[in-house]
Design a protein around this motif. Structure first.
Motif, PDB file in Angstrom:
ATOM      1  N   LEU A 165      -3.062  -3.977  -2.352  1.00  0.00           N
ATOM      2  CA  LEU A 165      -3.494  -3.870  -0.949  1.00  0.00           C
ATOM      3  C   LEU A 165      -4.884  -4.472  -0.769  1.00  0.00           C
ATOM      4  O   LEU A 165      -5.142  -5.194   0.204  1.00  0.00           O
ATOM      5  CB  LEU A 165      -3.475  -2.401  -0.494  1.00  0.00           C
ATOM      6  CG  LEU A 165      -2.085  -1.765  -0.411  1.00  0.00           C
ATOM      7  CD1 LEU A 165      -2.187  -0.251  -0.214  1.00  0.00           C
ATOM      8  CD2 LEU A 165      -1.267  -2.368   0.735  1.00  0.00           C
ATOM      9  N   ALA A 166      -5.764  -4.192  -1.732  1.00  0.00           N
ATOM     10  CA  ALA A 166      -7.143  -4.714  -1.652  1.00  0.00           C
ATOM     11  C   ALA A 166      -7.119  -6.249  -1.634  1.00  0.00           C
ATOM     12  O   ALA A 166      -7.885  -6.885  -0.903  1.00  0.00           O
ATOM     13  CB  ALA A 166      -7.968  -4.189  -2.809  1.00  0.00           C
ATOM     14  N   ALA A 167      -6.204  -6.834  -2.422  1.00  0.00           N
ATOM     15  CA  ALA A 167      -6.110  -8.304  -2.469  1.00  0.00           C
ATOM     16  C   ALA A 167      -5.705  -8.868  -1.115  1.00  0.00           C
ATOM     17  O   ALA A 167      -5.989 -10.020  -0.794  1.00  0.00           O
ATOM     18  CB  ALA A 167      -5.101  -8.722  -3.535  1.00  0.00           C
ATOM     19  N   LYS A 168      -5.022  -8.028  -0.319  1.00  0.00           N
ATOM     20  CA  LYS A 168      -4.616  -8.487   1.025  1.00  0.00           C
ATOM     21  C   LYS A 168      -5.629  -8.029   2.078  1.00  0.00           C
ATOM     22  O   LYS A 168      -5.345  -8.041   3.282  1.00  0.00           O
ATOM     23  CB  LYS A 168      -3.244  -7.902   1.380  1.00  0.00           C
ATOM     24  CG  LYS A 168      -2.103  -8.479   0.584  1.00  0.00           C
ATOM     25  CD  LYS A 168      -0.795  -7.846   1.080  1.00  0.00           C
ATOM     26  CE  LYS A 168       0.318  -8.045   0.076  1.00  0.00           C
ATOM     27  NZ  LYS A 168       1.380  -7.041   0.200  1.00  0.00           N
TER      28      LYS A 168
END
Ligand code: DC
Length: 223
Positions: free
Chosen positions: A159-162
């Protein structure tokens, strides 16, 4: 000859990533059964149907038509004529999916579709009841798991990567709740089939897990 590999395990164990890559490298079709439960959840959500109300759930079952097709090798779910694949990965749909997955008529309908797909082609199918119920005679059964905190961290990183804001403790709680729902439902609860091989991916990367499954495949085919 048709060859089927069943992969089961809890949410976030890496099943879909592993199954997708292994299928590609072995020239098999990847079938994501979770997406089918998500499609039913999407229907319930869009039509405001209470998953706990038996008669509404039964008539919803009768009104749902699910088709699974492949576009450039990628699974697409067609719900009553509409391709809803891009809408299925939302957290809310995932939560609803574990509720509709408890409903008997939903499971019967989806298990039928899944068995028919596996009869036609060599597949790697992932889910919760593939080795125990959908394909009890699968050539290889794998139970893929990882510690709760490892699974939460993987989901958090995804999620953090998005750039999606999230709280790792909340994710961990969600995963624990989902595990509980999947493992304690009356019909086809998640459990390791007696003849499934356990792979704990907590300290393994994707490549190592794929190679492990491929070596099991080679051993079985040659042995
Ligand atoms: O793997 P997933 O998160 O996309 O699955 C969504 C939900 O569907 C999950 O909570 C459990 C349910 N499911 C199931 O009961 N049986 C399957 N074969 C696949 C998924």
């Amino acid at each position: 000859m048709i060859y089927n590999i069943a992969i089961d395990g809890p949410a976030g164990a890496g099943k879909s990533t592993i199954a997708k890559l292994t299928a590609k490298e072995l020239g098999m079709i990847y079938i994501d059964t979770g997406a089918m439960y998500r499609a039913v959840a999407y229907y319930f959500d869009a039509n405001d149907i209470d998953a706990c109300d038996e008669s509404s759930a039964k008539s919803a079952c009768d009104n749902i038509d699910i088709d699974v097709i492949y576009e450039n090798g990628v699974q697409q779910i067609i719900l009553n004529g509409e391709n809803i694949t891009p809408k299925l990965r939302m957290e809310a749909i995932g939560k609803m999916a574990s509720k509709v997955a408890k409903i008997g008529c939903v499971r019967e309908k989806l298990v039928d579709i899944q068995r028919n797909l596996a009869k036609k082609e060599s597949v790697i199918m992932d889910g919760r009841d593939i080795g125990t119920r959908v394909l009890p005679d699968a050539d290889i059964k794998i139970y893929l798991t990882a510690g709760v905190s490892v699974r939460a961290k993987r989901r958090y990183d995804e999620l953090a990567a998005k750039d999606i804001a999230c709280d790792i403790k909340e994710i961990e709680e969600d995963i624990k709740n989902r595990d509980y729902e999947d493992m304690h439902r009356k019909i086809s609860p998640l459990r390791q089939a007696e003849d499934a091989l356990l792979i704990d991916t907590s300290d393994m990367d994707i490549r190592e897990v794929v190679d492990r499954i491929k070596s099991i495949y080679e051993e079985r085919r040659n042995g």
